[in-house]
Design an enzyme around this catalytic site. Structure first.
Site, PDB file in Angstrom:
ATOM      1  N   ASN A  32      26.442  70.564  38.260  1.00 45.25           N
ATOM      2  CA  ASN A  32      27.093  69.290  37.907  1.00 45.25           C
ATOM      3  C   ASN A  32      26.012  68.225  37.729  1.00 45.25           C
ATOM      4  O   ASN A  32      26.061  67.159  38.329  1.00 45.25           O
ATOM      5  CB  ASN A  32      28.109  68.888  38.968  1.00 45.25           C
ATOM      6  CG  ASN A  32      29.052  67.795  38.485  1.00 45.25           C
ATOM      7  OD1 ASN A  32      29.286  67.659  37.290  1.00 45.25           O
ATOM      8  ND2 ASN A  32      29.579  67.016  39.398  1.00 45.25           N
ATOM      9  N   ASP A  35      21.551  62.383  35.514  1.00 48.68           N
ATOM     10  CA  ASP A  35      20.201  61.903  35.223  1.00 48.68           C
ATOM     11  C   ASP A  35      19.281  61.975  36.436  1.00 48.68           C
ATOM     12  O   ASP A  35      18.062  62.103  36.285  1.00 48.68           O
ATOM     13  CB  ASP A  35      20.250  60.465  34.702  1.00 48.68           C
ATOM     14  CG  ASP A  35      20.769  60.375  33.275  1.00 48.68           C
ATOM     15  OD1 ASP A  35      20.850  61.435  32.609  1.00 48.68           O
ATOM     16  OD2 ASP A  35      21.090  59.259  32.818  1.00 48.68           O
ATOM     17  N   HIS A  37      19.166  64.421  38.609  1.00 47.51           N
ATOM     18  CA  HIS A  37      18.613  65.777  38.585  1.00 47.51           C
ATOM     19  C   HIS A  37      17.541  65.912  37.506  1.00 47.51           C
ATOM     20  O   HIS A  37      16.538  66.607  37.693  1.00 47.51           O
ATOM     21  CB  HIS A  37      19.714  66.808  38.314  1.00 47.51           C
ATOM     22  CG  HIS A  37      20.746  66.917  39.392  1.00 47.51           C
ATOM     23  ND1 HIS A  37      22.019  66.444  39.236  1.00 47.51           N
ATOM     24  CD2 HIS A  37      20.692  67.450  40.645  1.00 47.51           C
ATOM     25  CE1 HIS A  37      22.714  66.687  40.336  1.00 47.51           C
ATOM     26  NE2 HIS A  37      21.936  67.283  41.208  1.00 47.51           N
ATOM     27  N   LYS A 151      17.345  60.821  47.775  1.00 43.05           N
ATOM     28  CA  LYS A 151      18.673  60.334  48.155  1.00 43.05           C
ATOM     29  C   LYS A 151      19.180  61.063  49.402  1.00 43.05           C
ATOM     30  O   LYS A 151      19.826  60.464  50.259  1.00 43.05           O
ATOM     31  CB  LYS A 151      19.665  60.499  46.997  1.00 43.05           C
ATOM     32  CG  LYS A 151      21.067  59.960  47.320  1.00 43.05           C
ATOM     33  CD  LYS A 151      21.927  59.889  46.064  1.00 43.05           C
ATOM     34  CE  LYS A 151      22.311  61.265  45.584  1.00 43.05           C
ATOM     35  NZ  LYS A 151      23.282  61.924  46.497  1.00 43.05           N
ATOM     36  N   GLN A 155      17.826  65.587  54.561  1.00 43.97           N
ATOM     37  CA  GLN A 155      17.624  66.923  53.995  1.00 43.97           C
ATOM     38  C   GLN A 155      16.170  67.121  53.594  1.00 43.97           C
ATOM     39  O   GLN A 155      15.585  68.183  53.847  1.00 43.97           O
ATOM     40  CB  GLN A 155      18.538  67.112  52.789  1.00 43.97           C
ATOM     41  CG  GLN A 155      18.290  68.403  52.022  1.00 43.97           C
ATOM     42  CD  GLN A 155      19.231  68.561  50.848  1.00 43.97           C
ATOM     43  OE1 GLN A 155      20.391  68.869  51.024  1.00 43.97           O
ATOM     44  NE2 GLN A 155      18.733  68.334  49.636  1.00 43.97           N
ATOM     45  N   SER A 187      25.062  60.459  41.724  1.00 44.24           N
ATOM     46  CA  SER A 187      25.498  61.590  42.541  1.00 44.24           C
ATOM     47  C   SER A 187      26.558  62.374  41.786  1.00 44.24           C
ATOM     48  O   SER A 187      27.362  61.794  41.052  1.00 44.24           O
ATOM     49  CB  SER A 187      26.080  61.096  43.874  1.00 44.24           C
ATOM     50  OG  SER A 187      26.710  62.152  44.575  1.00 44.24           O
ATOM     51  N   SER A 188      26.567  63.680  41.990  1.00 44.88           N
ATOM     52  CA  SER A 188      27.623  64.505  41.396  1.00 44.88           C
ATOM     53  C   SER A 188      28.993  64.080  41.900  1.00 44.88           C
ATOM     54  O   SER A 188      29.998  64.212  41.194  1.00 44.88           O
ATOM     55  CB  SER A 188      27.379  65.984  41.731  1.00 44.88           C
ATOM     56  OG  SER A 188      26.148  66.424  41.199  1.00 44.88           O
TER      57      SER A 188
END
Length: 284
Positions: A32, A35, A37, A151, A155, A187-188
């Site tokens: 999904n 921009d 990514h 973001k 993680q 975000s997706s």
């Protein structure tokens, strides 16, 4: 651009590129793609000869089955975007390929401390799923570098710790957050927002920057600051999920020795869980 679904074929291509002396970058994604990514792909392209992107909606990192079920799967569109951006290979395995014996029988990787604190405390098992799939991808691709978005701040810290602890000779590259013109982090999950919610969503960023200004001005009443932000989020129509101000390097509470803080925010707006973060220099 190659599209590969099995580890056997992936390893074959990686082996060929290695024999040619190519430098390989990995960009792990859940698909999904937007921009944000694509900036990961651009960074990988600038640093390596070969860019491998993975597209895999990882069931191990979802604590809610309904969230997993409705996560968008847009593989064809994702591959078209990656091809236009210059990726060399897309690894798009099915869950059965990655977890052939099912999740319950899967060996897993857990990063102590970082997996269970902050976001990990409210999402048990989430970071175990992240660490496990990233370890699998590192083992399959054996890249020289891997690009991850800033973001997902915790993680990224967890993956860096994982690489150190497991001895992966991989450069972990953090890529800055990409924002819409109104400040909303791409975000997706932004696709879950209604038109009205999309108009409200940038207030998360605005409140975060106002909080940053208070820290810049020397305010260190952390609990009071966070409660004020939570109340403002509720007034704006959000449901606050996680609000933290931590040492940016250790993710522990701020201390007199802290030189950088990070604001970590997560809030629900309708069906979308929005996350964001911002670092603050405490030395100025």
């Amino acid at each position: 651009m190659l599209i590969i679904e099995t580890p056997l074929l992936l390893r074959r291509e990686v082996r060929r590129w290695r024999q040619e002396g190519k430098r390989i970058a990995l960009v792990p994604t859940m698909g999904n793609l937007h921009d944000g990514h694509m900036t990961l792909v651009d960074e990988a392209r600038a640093r390596a000869d070969i860019v491998i992107a993975s597209v895999f909606v990882n069931p191990m990192q979802f604590e809610r089955p309904d969230d997993l079920a409705r996560y968008p799967r847009t593989l064809q569109e994702d591959c078209e975007k990656l091809n236009r951006r210059g990726a060399d290979l897309v690894f798009a395995p099915s869950p059965d390929v990655i977890y052939p014996n099912g999740l319950e029988s899967q060996t897993f990787v857990d990063v102590p401390g970082l997996s269970s604190m902050l976001e990990g405390a409210s999402r048990p098992g989430h970071f175990r799923g992240v660490a496990t799939i990233v370890s699998k991808l590192f083992n399959l691709v054996q890249p020289d570098l891997a690009c991850f978005g800033e973001k997902d701040y915790q993680q990224l810290a967890l993956i860096r710790q994982l690489a150190r602890d497991m001895g992966y000779d991989i450069d972990i590259v953090g890529v800055p957050i990409v924002r819409a013109k109104d400040g909303l982090a791409l975000s997706s999950r932004n696709g879950y927002l209604s038109a009205e919610e999309r108009q409200l969503a940038p207030q998360l960023y605005q409140l975060m920057m106002a909080l940053s200004a208070q820290l810049d001005n020397g305010d260190r009443q952390i609990d009071i600051l966070l409660e004020q932000v939570a109340e403002k989020l509720r007034e704006a129509g959000f449901t606050p999920d996680e609000l933290f101000i931590c040492d940016a390097d250790t993710l522990q509470p701020l201390s007199a020795a802290s030189t950088r803080a990070v604001i970590l925010m997560a809030a629900w707006l309708g069906k979308a869980r929005l996350i964001d973060n911002h670092q603050v220099d405490l030395t100025v």
